[in-house]
Design a protein around this motif. Structure first.
Motif, mmCIF file in Angstrom:
data_model
loop_
_atom_site.group_PDB
_atom_site.id
_atom_site.type_symbol
_atom_site.label_atom_id
_atom_site.label_comp_id
_atom_site.label_asym_id
_atom_site.label_seq_id
_atom_site.Cartn_x
_atom_site.Cartn_y
_atom_site.Cartn_z
ATOM 1 N N ARG A 58 6.543 15.304 9.785
ATOM 2 C CA ARG A 58 6.953 15.281 8.375
ATOM 3 C C ARG A 58 6.561 16.601 7.725
ATOM 4 O O ARG A 58 5.436 17.068 7.924
ATOM 5 N N TYR A 59 7.490 17.179 6.949
ATOM 6 C CA TYR A 59 7.220 18.442 6.260
ATOM 7 C C TYR A 59 8.235 18.629 5.140
ATOM 8 O O TYR A 59 9.302 18.015 5.147
ATOM 9 N N PRO A 60 7.931 19.485 4.168
ATOM 10 C CA PRO A 60 8.900 19.753 3.104
ATOM 11 C C PRO A 60 9.976 20.725 3.593
ATOM 12 O O PRO A 60 9.681 21.662 4.333
ATOM 13 N N ALA A 61 11.213 20.474 3.187
ATOM 14 C CA ALA A 61 12.331 21.355 3.533
ATOM 15 C C ALA A 61 13.254 21.445 2.325
ATOM 16 O O ALA A 61 13.777 20.429 1.867
ATOM 17 N N ASP A 62 13.419 22.632 1.819
ATOM 18 C CA ASP A 62 14.272 22.848 0.644
ATOM 19 C C ASP A 62 13.874 21.950 -0.519
ATOM 20 O O ASP A 62 14.731 21.369 -1.194
#
Length: 140
Positions: free
Chosen positions: A78-82
């Protein structure tokens, strides 16, 4: 694709491996994406209603030209993208057959021993998947 609340981007991929045709040891397939100029495992966004494992195998075929036999599920990343949260489910998968043809998304692939693959991967979160593969899958 996002979850019903419209926040999380859902994706899937594989840590693709094969037995080396030269040494007989394990090799991992990494893809180079020119858009991001990075090395990663094959992965991509799920289509609406698509099963995550089916999506992972579709992405492997699209990005590497290989069909794959899925193995154990690996940790979800899980990670932030845009500006949105992204969740990528991964599986260990053995390359069964196929040939890579460069395309708009992926211009190169490399088959590397696990240590070399770990060193070549651009993001630390992808390196952890190499360790998870080695810990979970029965590899040559």
């Amino acid at each position: 694709m996002s979850t019903p609340d419209g926040t999380t981007v859902l994706a899937a991929g594989c840590v693709l491996w094969r037995r080396s045709p030269v040494t007989g040891g394990t090799e991992l397939c990494l893809v180079h994406r020119p858009k991001y100029d990075d090395w990663s495992h094959p992965k991509g966004k799920l289509k609406p209603g698509e099963d995550a494992l089916a999506g992972a195998l579709r992405e492997v075929a699209e990005e590497t030209g290989h069909t794959a036999a899925p193995g154990p599920e690996l940790p979800t990343v899980r990670y932030p993208a845009d500006g949105r949260p992204k969740q990528v489910r991964y599986w260990a998968a053995e390359a069964v057959s196929g040939t890579f043809v460069p395309n708009d998304e992926v211009d190169r692939v490399l088959w590397l021993a696990p240590d070399a693959a770990r060193a070549r991967l651009t993001r630390p979160r992808d390196r952890a998947l190499v360790d998870a593969l080695l810990a979970t899958a029965r590899l040559p």
